[in-house]
Design an enzyme around this catalytic site. Structure first.
Site, PDB file in Angstrom:
ATOM      1  N   GLN A   1      30.107  17.308  -3.893  1.00  0.00           N
ATOM      2  CA  GLN A   1      31.453  17.891  -3.866  1.00  0.00           C
ATOM      3  C   GLN A   1      31.721  18.566  -2.516  1.00  0.00           C
ATOM      4  OE1 GLN A   1      33.971  18.063  -6.522  1.00  0.00           O
ATOM      5  NE2 GLN A   1      35.188  18.775  -4.776  1.00  0.00           N
TER       6      GLN A   1
ATOM      7  N   ASP B   1      37.460  27.649  -8.829  1.00  0.00           N
ATOM      8  CA  ASP B   1      36.847  26.722  -9.795  1.00  0.00           C
ATOM      9  C   ASP B   1      37.072  27.338 -11.176  1.00  0.00           C
ATOM     10  OD1 ASP B   1      35.229  24.839 -11.079  1.00  0.00           O
ATOM     11  OD2 ASP B   1      33.333  25.758 -10.445  1.00  0.00           O
TER      12      ASP B   1
ATOM     13  N   HIS C   1      26.277  21.608  -6.389  1.00  0.00           N
ATOM     14  CA  HIS C   1      27.125  20.413  -6.487  1.00  0.00           C
ATOM     15  C   HIS C   1      27.327  19.854  -5.072  1.00  0.00           C
ATOM     16  CE1 HIS C   1      29.709  17.554  -8.184  1.00  0.00           C
ATOM     17  NE2 HIS C   1      30.760  18.276  -8.514  1.00  0.00           N
TER      18      HIS C   1
ATOM     19  N   CYS D   1      37.679  22.023  -6.938  1.00  0.00           N
ATOM     20  CA  CYS D   1      36.881  20.811  -7.172  1.00  0.00           C
ATOM     21  C   CYS D   1      37.491  19.962  -8.291  1.00  0.00           C
ATOM     22  CB  CYS D   1      35.454  21.187  -7.502  1.00  0.00           C
ATOM     23  SG  CYS D   1      35.309  22.384  -8.846  1.00  0.00           S
TER      24      CYS D   1
END
Ligand code: CP
Ligand code: NVA
Length: 329
Positions: A139, A231, A136, A272
């Site tokens: 991010q 996360d 990702h 995130c």
């Protein structure tokens, strides 16, 4: 620094100097927007078109790409998980060659990393990874901009990741920390440590940048951390059936007041998002009914505390994604 024509498929696609340039550019674009310099931003990519492919759901990434495209004077076309021919009637290679003829850049969110790589190989225009199971990267730029804003630097910052460190977020954070000379700790049960091959690759980078990579199942690994990051324990695309095992394995690694106290008052909490910190979501309600837990990877107390900087982080998705598009188009 010239990044024109470059794709952004994983954080390791860029050198530390290129990442620093993207972070500086993000800060410049953020200041420009805050100063209301609308016309200046509009001219940066005026008249261009971008396609945004989402095979998974999204709030932050989709909105950041759409709002950033509008700010930069571009038009964005959103392709949702079910409304196009992708995958079902048309291969990725064919889709890439069609969209590459119509658009100046393509964002892709989906499952396998090899899909976004194939898209990039055939598109002939920059492709940006908006999340795959493995990585990702956009991010990480937002996370690092946020860390720089709060601590004034990246080098030497200790980021401790708690929870499932095998998936996109921990992989990309570890790689980013290795590139930027930071200290990365994965604090998790051993079977949740990142992919071994990626660890070896990141260790090699760390030897050059002075980064430190550490893997521990001991909660004391959080001591002195500047950032505790977590996360969700079950990522998009994973079956619901894994919740029970994840809760059993990862509940000891929940970010709660005790963990934050162990880390110290300097520590900031990052995520995130979206986060399961209360029962105000569909999943939160189901989990509460099945397991009696009001919070999962982070408690509401930590999420709502002054140590949490998650909304600064979310805002920075916009500014950093804008920088990636403006730099590569
Ligand atoms: N952090 C993040 O990528 O959020 P979305 O899934 O809402 O895009
Ligand atoms: N690991 C999460 C990240 C969401 C931004 C997922 O893939 O669902």
């Amino acid at each position: 620094m010239n990044l024109k024509g470059r794709s952004f498929l994983r954080i390791l696609d860029f050198t530390p100097e290129e990442l620093t340039y993207l972070l500086d550019f993000s800060a410049e674009l953020k200041a420009e927007k805050k100063a209301g310099k609308y016309e200046v931003q509009q001219k940066r990519c005026a008249g261009k078109n971008v396609a945004l492919i989402f095979e998974k759901t999204s709030t932050r990434t989709r909105c950041s790409f759409e709002a950033a495209a509008a700010d930069l004077g571009m038009h964005a076309v959103y392709l949702d998980p079910s409304g196009s021919q992708i995958g079902k009637k048309e291969s990725i290679a064919d889709t890439a060659r069609v969209l590459g003829r119509m658009f100046d850049g393509i964002e892709y969110r989906g499952f396998a990393q090899k899909t976004v790589e194939e898209l990039s190989a055939y598109a002939g225009v920059p492709v940006w990874n908006g999340l795959t199971d493995e990585s990702h990267p956009t991010q990480i730029l937002a996370d690092f901009l946020t860390i720089r804003e709060h601590f004034g630097r990246l080098k030497g910052i200790h980021l401790c990741y708690m929870g499932d460190a095998r998936f996109n977020m921990a992989n990309s954070l570890m790689a980013g920390c290795a590139l930027m000379g930071m200290k990365f700790t994965a604090c998790a049960p051993e079977k949740y440590f990142p992919n071994k091959e990626l660890i070896v690759q990141c260790q090699k980078i760390a030897e050059k940048t002075g980064a430190v990579l550490e893997f521990s199942s001991d909660l004391n690994a959080v001591r002195g951390a500047d950032v505790i990051y977590t996360d969700v324990w079950v990522s998009m695309g994973e079956p619901e059936a894994v919740w029970e095992e994840r809760i059993r394995d990862l509940l000891p690694y929940q970010v709660n007041a005790d963990v934050m106290k162990r880390a110290g008052p300097q520590c900031r909490f990052m995520h995130c998002l979206p986060a399961y910190h209360n029962t105000e979501t569909g999943v939160g309600k189901d989990i509460y009914a099945k397991f009696g837990l009001e919070a999962l990877e982070v408690t509401d107390e930590v999420f709502e505390s002054s140590q949490a900087i998650v909304f600064d982080e979310a805002e920075n998705r916009l500014h950093t994604i804008k920088a990636v598009m403006a730099a590569t188009l």
